[in-house]
Motif scaffolding. Structure first.
Motif, PDB file in Angstrom:
ATOM      1  N   GLY A  63     -40.580  21.783  38.095  1.00  0.00           N
ATOM      2  CA  GLY A  63     -41.702  22.333  38.846  1.00  0.00           C
ATOM      3  C   GLY A  63     -41.771  21.794  40.253  1.00  0.00           C
ATOM      4  N   ARG A  64     -41.529  20.507  40.423  1.00  0.00           N
ATOM      5  CA  ARG A  64     -41.589  19.908  41.750  1.00  0.00           C
ATOM      6  C   ARG A  64     -40.408  20.313  42.626  1.00  0.00           C
ATOM      7  NH1 ARG A  64     -45.207  17.731  38.961  1.00  0.00           N
ATOM      8  NH2 ARG A  64     -46.780  16.250  39.696  1.00  0.00           N
ATOM      9  N   LEU A  65     -39.270  20.575  42.009  1.00  0.00           N
ATOM     10  CA  LEU A  65     -38.136  21.097  42.776  1.00  0.00           C
ATOM     11  C   LEU A  65     -38.455  22.471  43.340  1.00  0.00           C
ATOM     12  CD1 LEU A  65     -35.145  20.142  40.441  1.00  0.00           C
ATOM     13  CD2 LEU A  65     -35.603  19.187  42.708  1.00  0.00           C
ATOM     14  N   ILE A  66     -39.076  23.308  42.536  1.00  0.00           N
ATOM     15  CA  ILE A  66     -39.373  24.676  42.960  1.00  0.00           C
ATOM     16  C   ILE A  66     -40.343  24.686  44.132  1.00  0.00           C
ATOM     17  CG2 ILE A  66     -40.560  26.791  42.213  1.00  0.00           C
ATOM     18  CD1 ILE A  66     -39.236  26.316  39.457  1.00  0.00           C
ATOM     19  N   LEU A  67     -41.259  23.719  44.180  1.00  0.00           N
ATOM     20  CA  LEU A  67     -42.214  23.613  45.280  1.00  0.00           C
ATOM     21  C   LEU A  67     -41.668  22.794  46.445  1.00  0.00           C
ATOM     22  CD1 LEU A  67     -45.511  23.003  43.270  1.00  0.00           C
ATOM     23  CD2 LEU A  67     -44.664  25.147  44.234  1.00  0.00           C
ATOM     24  N   ARG A  68     -40.476  22.268  46.290  1.00  0.00           N
ATOM     25  CA  ARG A  68     -39.837  21.392  47.283  1.00  0.00           C
ATOM     26  C   ARG A  68     -40.664  20.147  47.542  1.00  0.00           C
ATOM     27  NH1 ARG A  68     -37.137  23.675  52.608  1.00  0.00           N
ATOM     28  NH2 ARG A  68     -36.629  21.448  52.696  1.00  0.00           N
ATOM     29  N   LEU A  69     -41.366  19.669  46.521  1.00  0.00           N
ATOM     30  CA  LEU A  69     -42.002  18.361  46.609  1.00  0.00           C
ATOM     31  C   LEU A  69     -40.943  17.271  46.484  1.00  0.00           C
ATOM     32  CD1 LEU A  69     -45.168  19.029  44.433  1.00  0.00           C
ATOM     33  CD2 LEU A  69     -44.946  19.111  46.919  1.00  0.00           C
ATOM     34  N   ALA A  80     -39.550  35.597  46.973  1.00  0.00           N
ATOM     35  CA  ALA A  80     -39.527  36.943  47.566  1.00  0.00           C
ATOM     36  C   ALA A  80     -38.240  37.171  48.362  1.00  0.00           C
ATOM     37  CB  ALA A  80     -40.753  37.160  48.453  1.00  0.00           C
ATOM     38  N   GLY A  81     -37.121  36.692  47.820  1.00  0.00           N
ATOM     39  CA  GLY A  81     -35.815  36.940  48.421  1.00  0.00           C
ATOM     40  C   GLY A  81     -35.348  35.913  49.426  1.00  0.00           C
ATOM     41  N   THR A  82     -36.207  34.950  49.803  1.00  0.00           N
ATOM     42  CA  THR A  82     -35.837  33.925  50.783  1.00  0.00           C
ATOM     43  C   THR A  82     -35.531  32.611  50.089  1.00  0.00           C
ATOM     44  OG1 THR A  82     -37.228  34.911  52.507  1.00  0.00           O
ATOM     45  CG2 THR A  82     -36.619  32.604  52.789  1.00  0.00           C
ATOM     46  N   ASP A  83     -34.357  32.049  50.368  1.00  0.00           N
ATOM     47  CA  ASP A  83     -33.999  30.754  49.816  1.00  0.00           C
ATOM     48  C   ASP A  83     -34.767  29.690  50.579  1.00  0.00           C
ATOM     49  OD1 ASP A  83     -32.904  28.490  48.733  1.00  0.00           O
ATOM     50  OD2 ASP A  83     -30.847  28.873  49.389  1.00  0.00           O
ATOM     51  N   ILE A  84     -35.787  29.116  49.955  1.00  0.00           N
ATOM     52  CA  ILE A  84     -36.669  28.193  50.666  1.00  0.00           C
ATOM     53  C   ILE A  84     -35.986  26.860  50.949  1.00  0.00           C
ATOM     54  CG2 ILE A  84     -38.687  29.297  49.656  1.00  0.00           C
ATOM     55  CD1 ILE A  84     -39.055  26.824  47.904  1.00  0.00           C
ATOM     56  N   ARG A  85     -34.855  26.595  50.323  1.00  0.00           N
ATOM     57  CA  ARG A  85     -34.127  25.359  50.618  1.00  0.00           C
ATOM     58  C   ARG A  85     -33.512  25.390  52.015  1.00  0.00           C
ATOM     59  NH1 ARG A  85     -29.777  23.314  47.138  1.00  0.00           N
ATOM     60  NH2 ARG A  85     -30.335  21.364  48.190  1.00  0.00           N
ATOM     61  N   THR A  86     -33.442  26.579  52.614  1.00  0.00           N
ATOM     62  CA  THR A  86     -32.882  26.702  53.962  1.00  0.00           C
ATOM     63  C   THR A  86     -33.960  26.634  55.043  1.00  0.00           C
ATOM     64  OG1 THR A  86     -33.055  29.138  54.011  1.00  0.00           O
ATOM     65  CG2 THR A  86     -31.074  28.186  53.017  1.00  0.00           C
ATOM     66  N   LEU A  87     -35.234  26.595  54.665  1.00  0.00           N
ATOM     67  CA  LEU A  87     -36.317  26.626  55.647  1.00  0.00           C
ATOM     68  C   LEU A  87     -36.514  25.268  56.301  1.00  0.00           C
ATOM     69  CD1 LEU A  87     -39.014  28.737  53.732  1.00  0.00           C
ATOM     70  CD2 LEU A  87     -37.255  29.525  55.324  1.00  0.00           C
ATOM     71  N   ASP A  88     -36.838  25.272  57.600  1.00  0.00           N
ATOM     72  CA  ASP A  88     -37.163  24.027  58.285  1.00  0.00           C
ATOM     73  C   ASP A  88     -38.607  23.635  57.980  1.00  0.00           C
ATOM     74  OD1 ASP A  88     -38.822  25.647  59.868  1.00  0.00           O
ATOM     75  OD2 ASP A  88     -37.397  25.702  61.535  1.00  0.00           O
ATOM     76  N   ASP A  89     -39.048  22.498  58.502  1.00  0.00           N
ATOM     77  CA  ASP A  89     -40.367  21.972  58.178  1.00  0.00           C
ATOM     78  C   ASP A  89     -41.491  22.919  58.588  1.00  0.00           C
ATOM     79  OD1 ASP A  89     -39.165  19.743  57.144  1.00  0.00           O
ATOM     80  OD2 ASP A  89     -39.532  18.467  58.895  1.00  0.00           O
ATOM     81  N   THR A  90     -41.348  23.558  59.742  1.00  0.00           N
ATOM     82  CA  THR A  90     -42.400  24.463  60.221  1.00  0.00           C
ATOM     83  C   THR A  90     -42.529  25.674  59.312  1.00  0.00           C
ATOM     84  OG1 THR A  90     -42.011  23.774  62.517  1.00  0.00           O
ATOM     85  CG2 THR A  90     -43.180  25.863  62.160  1.00  0.00           C
ATOM     86  N   LYS A  94     -45.720  26.657  56.537  1.00  0.00           N
ATOM     87  CA  LYS A  94     -46.392  27.953  56.476  1.00  0.00           C
ATOM     88  C   LYS A  94     -46.312  28.545  55.073  1.00  0.00           C
ATOM     89  CE  LYS A  94     -46.472  32.505  58.677  1.00  0.00           C
ATOM     90  NZ  LYS A  94     -45.854  33.373  59.718  1.00  0.00           N
ATOM     91  N   LEU A  95     -45.157  28.398  54.424  1.00  0.00           N
ATOM     92  CA  LEU A  95     -44.980  28.944  53.077  1.00  0.00           C
ATOM     93  C   LEU A  95     -45.837  28.219  52.052  1.00  0.00           C
ATOM     94  CD1 LEU A  95     -43.354  30.895  51.212  1.00  0.00           C
ATOM     95  CD2 LEU A  95     -41.691  29.052  50.936  1.00  0.00           C
ATOM     96  N   ARG A  96     -46.144  26.950  52.282  1.00  0.00           N
ATOM     97  CA  ARG A  96     -46.893  26.174  51.302  1.00  0.00           C
ATOM     98  C   ARG A  96     -48.289  26.726  51.038  1.00  0.00           C
ATOM     99  NH1 ARG A  96     -44.151  22.136  49.422  1.00  0.00           N
ATOM    100  NH2 ARG A  96     -42.614  21.039  50.703  1.00  0.00           N
ATOM    101  N   ARG A  97     -48.799  27.561  51.918  1.00  0.00           N
ATOM    102  CA  ARG A  97     -50.066  28.228  51.632  1.00  0.00           C
ATOM    103  C   ARG A  97     -49.968  29.072  50.371  1.00  0.00           C
ATOM    104  NH1 ARG A  97     -52.743  30.593  57.178  1.00  0.00           N
ATOM    105  NH2 ARG A  97     -52.459  28.767  58.517  1.00  0.00           N
ATOM    106  N   ARG A  98     -48.776  29.558  50.094  1.00  0.00           N
ATOM    107  CA  ARG A  98     -48.583  30.487  48.969  1.00  0.00           C
ATOM    108  C   ARG A  98     -48.116  29.795  47.700  1.00  0.00           C
ATOM    109  NH1 ARG A  98     -44.382  34.279  51.842  1.00  0.00           N
ATOM    110  NH2 ARG A  98     -44.209  35.122  49.730  1.00  0.00           N
ATOM    111  N   LEU A  99     -47.721  28.526  47.805  1.00  0.00           N
ATOM    112  CA  LEU A  99     -47.177  27.795  46.651  1.00  0.00           C
ATOM    113  C   LEU A  99     -48.050  26.579  46.388  1.00  0.00           C
ATOM    114  CD1 LEU A  99     -43.432  27.733  47.807  1.00  0.00           C
ATOM    115  CD2 LEU A  99     -44.638  29.580  46.635  1.00  0.00           C
TER     116      LEU A  99
END
Length: 335
Positions: A63-69, A80-90, A94-99
């Motif tokens: 569960g914590r891996l999926i949220l990138r905690l 929704a099709g985006t690999d969140i492991r590639t996202l930068d901190d900014t 922004k995505l954390r509002r949804r997770l």
């Protein structure tokens, strides 16, 4: 394993290992805890996938891996099709509002010096959402949403019961634009009657707000009342996944069968009693081959040396067990 159409969350080959001491603090030896090993599944928008298994099987880490905690060592986590492991901190902020996550201990998740109203509005403050008046209006809406009186905003956590504190945790998790809610043993610390209330609340919120749940629990009897599909983990691996009704009526993996036998009121017909012997092996030194072979009542020689492949049993139902391998069955090796 089996994937529903148009997944909102897709996890592919997710792996996480931790370094750990081995042989005592002063030994100097290091081991590797294989907490999550090559786990794949997907969850449709508005669906509840439950992840079950004994303590130490890797559910919470997943569960914590999926949220990138915590960060994965390998694999993809697509929202929704985006690999969140590639996202930068900014972008991740922004995505954390949804997770969001609801944890087991609601008291531990709340600042004892902070009023309930302040705790619920904290995510709005952190993300600078709305004016002060809009945040107060949102607070009133959230308290009503989770069934708490408005005057609870002026109470401290110690003045609430466990169930009330968990409602606060849910309200805070929904304060932003939440799509995916990870419920990590969210009802296991509550009395049975309160568990039912919180599960009913979660189901109501799912219907009204279209939420997607990853519901983590060690209690397969509880997930029977909330899950659309169930994934079973053992020693870091996902050994079976199936729609809820099929998993309870036709469990394929011996470990799943044993879990169902241990659950109160779990009725699965035409299946012999299964008693697991021994303890779960250490994730620092998991067994070779099938990780379950040291406790399996049907162990074969191949189980000790060769990891089982995934076998698709029906739409949405797959498991990893040599007993299910058609090639072995054709050779008569599963008798």
């Amino acid at each position: 394993m089996a994937e529903p159409p148009m997944p909102y969350l897709r996890v592919s080959n997710l792996t996480k290992h931790f370094s750990a001491g081995r042989g005592g603090f002063f030994s100097g030896k290091r081991g590797v805890v294989r907490a999550v090993e090559d786990v794949s599944f997907s969850v449709a928008r508005g669906e509840t996938l439950a992840i079950v298994g004994e303590s130490g099987c890797g559910k919470t880490t997943l569960g914590r891996l999926i949220l990138r905690l915590i960060e994965a060592d390998h694999g993809r986590i697509e929202i929704a099709g985006t690999d969140i492991r590639t996202l930068d901190d900014t972008a991740m902020r922004k995505l954390r509002r949804r997770l969001q996550i609801v944890i087991q201990d609601p008291f531990g998740s709340l600042n004892p010096r902070m009023l309930i109203g302040q705790a619920i509005m904290e995510p709005l403050d952190i993300h600078a959402v709305g004016t002060n008046a809009e945040r107060r209006a949102r607070l009133a809406e959230l308290l009503d949403l989770v069934g708490l009186p408005q005057d609870f905003a002026n109470r401290f956590p110690h003045q609430l019961s466990g169930g009330q504190r968990q409602r606060v945790g849910i309200a805070r998790a929904l304060a932003l634009e939440t799509d995916l809610l990870v419920c990590d043993e969210a009802v296991s610390a509550l009395d049975v009657s309160v568990q039912a209330q919180i599960i009913n609340l979660l189901q109501k919120l799912k219907r009204e707000r279209g939420l997607t749940y990853l519901f983590i629990s060690h209690d397969i009897a509880i997930v029977r009342h909330i899950a659309d599909r169930i994934g079973v983990m053992y020693l870091g691996e996902l050994v079976e996944i199936a729609p809820r009704a099929r998993l309870f009526s036709t469990p394929a993996h011996p470990y799943t069968q044993a879990l169902l036998k241990s659950a109160p009121r779990a009725r699965v017909h035409e299946r012999p009693e299964i008693v697991l012997k021994g303890d779960i092996p250490s994730p620092i030194d998991p067994p070779t081959g099938c990780r379950f072979h040291t406790r399996c009542p049907h162990v074969m020689e191949i189980c000790r040396s060769t990891p089982p492949a995934r076998t698709q049993l029906a739409p949405g139902h797959a498991a990893r067990c040599h007993l299910l391998d058609p090639a072995l069955a054709a050779k008569g090796q599963t008798a």
